[in-house]
Design a protein around this motif. Structure first.
Motif, PDB file in Angstrom:
ATOM      1  N   THR A 117      -2.242  16.600 -10.510  1.00  0.00           N
ATOM      2  CA  THR A 117      -3.015  17.817 -10.264  1.00  0.00           C
ATOM      3  C   THR A 117      -2.142  19.065 -10.199  1.00  0.00           C
ATOM      4  O   THR A 117      -2.636  20.162  -9.937  1.00  0.00           O
ATOM      5  N   SER A 118      -0.811  18.909 -10.385  1.00  0.00           N
ATOM      6  CA  SER A 118       0.088  20.060 -10.394  1.00  0.00           C
ATOM      7  C   SER A 118       1.243  19.773 -11.350  1.00  0.00           C
ATOM      8  O   SER A 118       1.353  18.673 -11.894  1.00  0.00           O
TER       9      SER A 118
ATOM     10  N   GLN B 148      -2.569   6.714 -17.655  1.00  0.00           N
ATOM     11  CA  GLN B 148      -3.399   6.644 -16.457  1.00  0.00           C
ATOM     12  C   GLN B 148      -2.840   7.552 -15.357  1.00  0.00           C
ATOM     13  O   GLN B 148      -3.566   8.315 -14.715  1.00  0.00           O
ATOM     14  N   ALA B 149      -1.506   7.478 -15.171  1.00  0.00           N
ATOM     15  CA  ALA B 149      -0.883   8.294 -14.126  1.00  0.00           C
ATOM     16  C   ALA B 149      -0.920   9.774 -14.485  1.00  0.00           C
ATOM     17  O   ALA B 149      -1.145  10.628 -13.615  1.00  0.00           O
TER      18      ALA B 149
ATOM     19  N   GLY C  88       0.777  -1.221   0.000  1.00  0.00           N
ATOM     20  CA  GLY C  88       0.000   0.000   0.000  1.00  0.00           C
ATOM     21  C   GLY C  88       0.816   1.281   0.000  1.00  0.00           C
ATOM     22  O   GLY C  88       0.257   2.380   0.048  1.00  0.00           O
ATOM     23  N   SER C  89       2.157   1.144  -0.078  1.00  0.00           N
ATOM     24  CA  SER C  89       3.014   2.329  -0.007  1.00  0.00           C
ATOM     25  C   SER C  89       3.151   3.048  -1.343  1.00  0.00           C
ATOM     26  O   SER C  89       3.655   4.174  -1.387  1.00  0.00           O
ATOM     27  N   ARG C  90       2.738   2.407  -2.431  1.00  0.00           N
ATOM     28  CA  ARG C  90       2.850   3.007  -3.758  1.00  0.00           C
ATOM     29  C   ARG C  90       1.493   2.922  -4.466  1.00  0.00           C
ATOM     30  O   ARG C  90       1.264   2.063  -5.309  1.00  0.00           O
ATOM     31  N   PRO C  91       0.562   3.804  -4.115  1.00  0.00           N
ATOM     32  CA  PRO C  91      -0.786   3.704  -4.678  1.00  0.00           C
ATOM     33  C   PRO C  91      -0.818   3.893  -6.190  1.00  0.00           C
ATOM     34  O   PRO C  91      -1.775   3.472  -6.843  1.00  0.00           O
TER      35      PRO C  91
ATOM     36  N   GLY D 255       6.055  -4.443 -12.059  1.00  0.00           N
ATOM     37  CA  GLY D 255       4.726  -4.371 -11.460  1.00  0.00           C
ATOM     38  C   GLY D 255       3.734  -3.569 -12.279  1.00  0.00           C
ATOM     39  O   GLY D 255       2.772  -3.030 -11.743  1.00  0.00           O
ATOM     40  N   GLY D 256       3.966  -3.482 -13.580  1.00  0.00           N
ATOM     41  CA  GLY D 256       3.049  -2.735 -14.436  1.00  0.00           C
ATOM     42  C   GLY D 256       3.284  -1.236 -14.435  1.00  0.00           C
ATOM     43  O   GLY D 256       2.487  -0.479 -15.017  1.00  0.00           O
TER      44      GLY D 256
END
Length: 275
Positions: free
Chosen positions: A267-268, A261-262, A213-216, A253-254
């Motif tokens: 947002t900045s 997508q990323a 969960g450390s790399r959403p 890991g894709g």
């Protein structure tokens, strides 16, 4: 009815592997994985003699021989001679894993030529000379072999602040493809393994397992484990990969497929800065 069989998968090449930068991280995990597959292992290191000794101990714990040498790929011509030394001590070489590497964190526009050259010397020149030396030994032995060059997702995808690193890894990818063609006549395969972010000392995550969960922004939600990369390398070094050459195997890991997508999630414009 006669049973139809495919080609026999042979592994006549020397059961000796030389792995550069095997004192920690992916290199150490690869040394252990190949020892488990029955290889004696030559280990190189730059600064961490204790880490290299621990890797050698793990290799010997699997009943295989280990030999250790220090080399500084910042001086690639002299350092590449270590491949011959290790092959001589262990009685041959059937596998070379070019894993040692370095990087930088500075915009190209602010970088001096020496910094540029220092990264290229380790990541590209050193890999070239080690591969050349190992290939000559494999050719003269006449039993084939495997060369695996550890690159990065940045053999394909750019990263701000890492101009020489990306250039070196992209260059190593193309060099590997040329070598794959040229060395095929000798039964030598050449491939690259391109890791994404892996929890190793190089990424500041020494002795810590990947945190879930450390790399959403990554599809699995975490960095990779060095042993996951080592498994891919070990596969390419084995008889089951005898028909694979000139390929790049991404172990990310894709991460590489997240581009559009990323980008849509940003947002900045902070991605433009190194900080």
């Amino acid at each position: 009815m006669t049973e139809t069989r495919g080609p026999v998968q042979r592994a006549d090449y020397d059961r000796v592997a030389v792995i550069t930068g095997a004192d920690s991280g992916i290199g150490r995990a690869t040394a252990v994985a190949l020892a488990e597959q029955g290889f004696d292992v030559g280990i190189t290191f730059h600064c961490d003699a204790e880490g290299a000794a621990r890797t050698a101990e793990e290799v010997r714990g699997h009943g295989r021989r280990a030999a250790v040498r220090r080399h500084d790929l910042g001086e690639p011509v002299s350092a590449a001679g270590v491949v011959d030394e290790l092959a001589g001590e262990l009685g041959g070489i059937g596998v070379l894993v070019n894993n040692a590497g370095t990087g930088s964190s500075r915009p190209v526009i602010d970088m001096d030529y020496q910094e540029w050259r220092s990264v290229l010397a380790v990541d590209l020149d050193g890999a070239f000379l080690c591969a050349q030396g190992a290939a000559r030994l494999m050719r003269d032995r006449g039993a084939g072999g495997r060369i695996v060059n550890v690159t990065s997702v940045h053999e394909e995808y750019p990263l701000i602040g890492s101009g020489p690193y990306c250039a070196a890894k992209g260059g190593l990818r193309m060099l590997s493809r040329v070598l794959a063609l040229e060395l095929s006549r000798y039964g030598i395969t050449v491939n690259t393994v391109a890791p994404g972010e892996i929890a190793t000392p190089m990424t500041g995550q020494d002795n810590r397992p990947p945190e879930e969960g450390s790399r959403p922004g990554y599809p699995p939600g975490r960095p990779g484990d060095a042993r996951e990369v080592a498994s891919a390398i070990a596969f390419l070094c084995g008889p089951g990969a005898s028909y694979i050459t000139g390929a790049s195997l991404f172990v990310d890991g894709g991460l590489g497929i997240m581009g559009p997508q990323a980008a849509e999630s940003l947002t900045s414009e902070s991605w433009r800065d190194l900080e």
